[in-house]
Design a protein around this motif. Structure first.
Motif, short mmCIF file in Angstrom:
data_model
loop_
_atom_site.label_atom_id
_atom_site.label_comp_id
_atom_site.label_asym_id
_atom_site.label_seq_id
_atom_site.Cartn_x
_atom_site.Cartn_y
_atom_site.Cartn_z
N THR A 84 0.84 -1.19 0.00
CA THR A 84 0.00 0.00 0.00
C THR A 84 0.88 1.24 0.00
OG1 THR A 84 -1.73 -1.16 1.24
CG2 THR A 84 -1.81 1.25 1.24
N ILE A 85 0.53 2.21 -0.82
CA ILE A 85 1.29 3.47 -0.89
C ILE A 85 0.70 4.48 0.09
CG2 ILE A 85 1.92 5.44 -2.34
CD1 ILE A 85 2.05 3.55 -4.70
N LEU A 86 1.56 5.04 0.93
CA LEU A 86 1.16 6.07 1.89
C LEU A 86 1.89 7.36 1.54
CD1 LEU A 86 1.42 3.94 5.18
CD2 LEU A 86 -0.61 4.33 3.78
N ASN A 87 1.15 8.36 1.11
CA ASN A 87 1.75 9.63 0.69
C ASN A 87 1.93 10.59 1.87
OD1 ASN A 87 1.90 9.32 -2.30
ND2 ASN A 87 -0.30 9.02 -2.08
N GLY A 88 2.74 11.63 1.65
CA GLY A 88 2.89 12.69 2.64
C GLY A 88 4.05 12.52 3.59
N PHE A 89 4.99 11.62 3.27
CA PHE A 89 6.14 11.40 4.15
C PHE A 89 7.38 12.06 3.55
CE2 PHE A 89 3.21 8.15 5.42
CZ PHE A 89 3.43 7.96 6.78
N ASN A 90 8.19 12.71 4.40
CA ASN A 90 9.37 13.41 3.91
C ASN A 90 10.45 12.46 3.41
OD1 ASN A 90 8.33 15.95 4.49
ND2 ASN A 90 9.06 15.88 6.62
N LYS A 91 10.57 11.30 4.07
CA LYS A 91 11.61 10.35 3.70
C LYS A 91 10.98 9.05 3.19
CE LYS A 91 15.74 8.03 5.47
NZ LYS A 91 16.61 7.81 6.65
N PRO A 92 11.31 8.61 1.97
CA PRO A 92 10.77 7.34 1.45
C PRO A 92 11.18 6.17 2.34
CG PRO A 92 11.83 8.61 -0.29
CD PRO A 92 12.19 9.27 1.00
N LYS A 93 10.24 5.29 2.61
CA LYS A 93 10.53 4.16 3.47
C LYS A 93 9.60 3.00 3.12
CE LYS A 93 11.48 3.18 8.36
NZ LYS A 93 11.40 3.72 9.74
N PHE A 94 10.17 1.80 3.04
CA PHE A 94 9.40 0.59 2.78
C PHE A 94 9.35 -0.19 4.09
CE2 PHE A 94 8.36 -3.51 0.81
CZ PHE A 94 7.48 -3.11 -0.19
N ILE A 95 8.15 -0.44 4.61
CA ILE A 95 8.04 -1.06 5.93
C ILE A 95 7.09 -2.24 5.90
CG2 ILE A 95 8.53 1.11 7.13
CD1 ILE A 95 5.54 1.36 7.68
N GLN A 104 6.00 4.23 2.23
CA GLN A 104 5.82 5.62 2.63
C GLN A 104 6.63 6.50 1.68
OE1 GLN A 104 7.16 5.71 6.70
NE2 GLN A 104 5.31 4.74 7.48
N THR A 105 5.99 7.50 1.09
CA THR A 105 6.64 8.25 0.05
C THR A 105 6.25 9.72 0.06
OG1 THR A 105 6.90 8.43 -2.37
CG2 THR A 105 4.81 7.59 -1.56
N GLN A 106 7.09 10.54 -0.54
CA GLN A 106 6.80 11.95 -0.69
C GLN A 106 6.29 12.25 -2.10
OE1 GLN A 106 10.16 14.66 -0.33
NE2 GLN A 106 8.83 16.29 0.43
N ASN A 107 7.03 11.74 -3.11
CA ASN A 107 6.67 12.03 -4.49
C ASN A 107 6.14 10.83 -5.26
OD1 ASN A 107 7.64 14.78 -4.34
ND2 ASN A 107 9.71 13.92 -4.31
N ASN A 108 6.14 9.65 -4.60
CA ASN A 108 5.60 8.43 -5.20
C ASN A 108 6.28 8.12 -6.54
OD1 ASN A 108 4.00 6.16 -5.37
ND2 ASN A 108 2.26 7.22 -6.30
N THR A 109 7.61 8.10 -6.53
CA THR A 109 8.36 7.81 -7.75
C THR A 109 9.01 6.43 -7.66
OG1 THR A 109 10.43 8.77 -6.90
CG2 THR A 109 8.87 10.25 -8.03
N LEU A 110 9.36 5.93 -8.83
CA LEU A 110 10.02 4.62 -8.90
C LEU A 110 11.37 4.66 -8.20
CD1 LEU A 110 10.17 1.74 -9.96
CD2 LEU A 110 11.04 2.65 -12.13
N GLU A 111 12.11 5.73 -8.35
CA GLU A 111 13.43 5.83 -7.73
C GLU A 111 13.32 5.83 -6.21
OE1 GLU A 111 16.34 5.49 -9.18
OE2 GLU A 111 15.13 5.10 -10.96
N GLU A 112 12.30 6.50 -5.67
CA GLU A 112 12.07 6.47 -4.23
C GLU A 112 11.78 5.05 -3.76
OE1 GLU A 112 10.38 10.85 -2.88
OE2 GLU A 112 8.96 9.24 -3.28
N ALA A 116 13.97 2.90 -1.07
CA ALA A 116 13.34 2.47 0.17
C ALA A 116 13.39 0.95 0.30
CB ALA A 116 11.89 2.95 0.21
N TYR A 117 13.13 0.26 -0.79
CA TYR A 117 13.15 -1.21 -0.78
C TYR A 117 14.54 -1.73 -0.40
CZ TYR A 117 13.87 -5.85 -2.60
OH TYR A 117 14.25 -7.15 -2.73
#
Length: 225
Positions: A84-95, A104-112, A116-117
């Motif tokens: 599940t994608i959770l927007n609004g986070f300053n630092k990308p993180k896969f949990i 957890q993502t800020q810009n929801n990009t593939l590189e993020e 994070a992964y």
């Protein structure tokens, strides 16, 4: 230059102090590492014999083959897991929470997502393979090794026997527990037999009787049995 499926494939020759010949993939180049005294026809024969297997390995170790960012799934331990994608986070993180995964993502990009992964699963895989290798080394009565995980190697694992150090590819995290055990046994067996001789495979059969099935499934692009 070599030809495969109508395409030209270039191999860069690099002379080293290694005793053996290796094919590696680094910075978008296929590199043939070889001792200086090896004749050209031997190098060409080596590449012809091993290139197809190497290209298949390169395909399997391609990170983007093992997930679909748009459909929001990724293979973990041989199983397709949705996240599940959770927007609004300053630092990308896969949990992971319980049995669920979140990005957890800020810009929801593939590189993020990639960043994070790798951050999460590099730590998880290191812990898993350190314990697994330690247990198998005890089974095989082989001295324990320092274990590392890298996203920069072009093969599943490598064993620096003299340094007692085994490095595993982070891509291993996508595959089944059976494959991880097979690979750990494979690398540790190189302490006893440097080459893939009949004795080498016989030794592996003692600890992973179905290793051929595991390898065949891998060659077919399957994540698990």
């Amino acid at each position: 230059m070599f030809r495969r499926k109508g395409k030209s494939i270039y191999v860069v020759v690099k002379y080293t102090n290694n005793k053996n010949i290796y094919l590696k993939y680094k910075e978008n180049e296929i590199i043939l590492e070889t001792p200086t005294e090896v004749e050209e026809f031997i190098l060409r024969n080596f590449v012809e014999k091993n290139l197809d297997k190497f290209l298949k390995l390169k395909e399997n170790t391609n990170f983007e083959k093992h997930f679909d960012f748009n459909k929001k799934y990724i293979y973990i331990d041989g199983k397709k897991e949705f996240f599940t994608i959770l927007n609004g986070f300053n630092k990308p993180k896969f949990i992971k929470k319980g049995n669920n995964y979140y990005f957890q993502t800020q810009n929801n990009t593939l590189e993020e997502f990639k960043s994070a992964y790798k951050s999460l699963f590099k730590k998880d895989l290191l812990k898993e393979m350190t314990l697994l290798s330690k247990n198998i080394a005890t089974e095989m009565e082989i001295e324990d090794h320092v274990i590392k995980v890298s996203d920069k190697i072009s093969n599943w694992g490598s064993n620096l026997v003299q340094k007692k150090q085994i490095t595993y590819a982070i891509m291993l995290n996508h595959f089944s527990k059976d494959f991880k055990r097979y690979l750990a046994v494979h690398e540790l067996t190189h302490n006893l037999y440097p080459n893939h001789s009949k004795k080498f495979w016989n030794k592996i059969s003692l600890y992973v009787p179905n290793w051929k099935d595991i390898r065949d499934n891998l060659n077919k692009g399957k994540h698990c049995l």
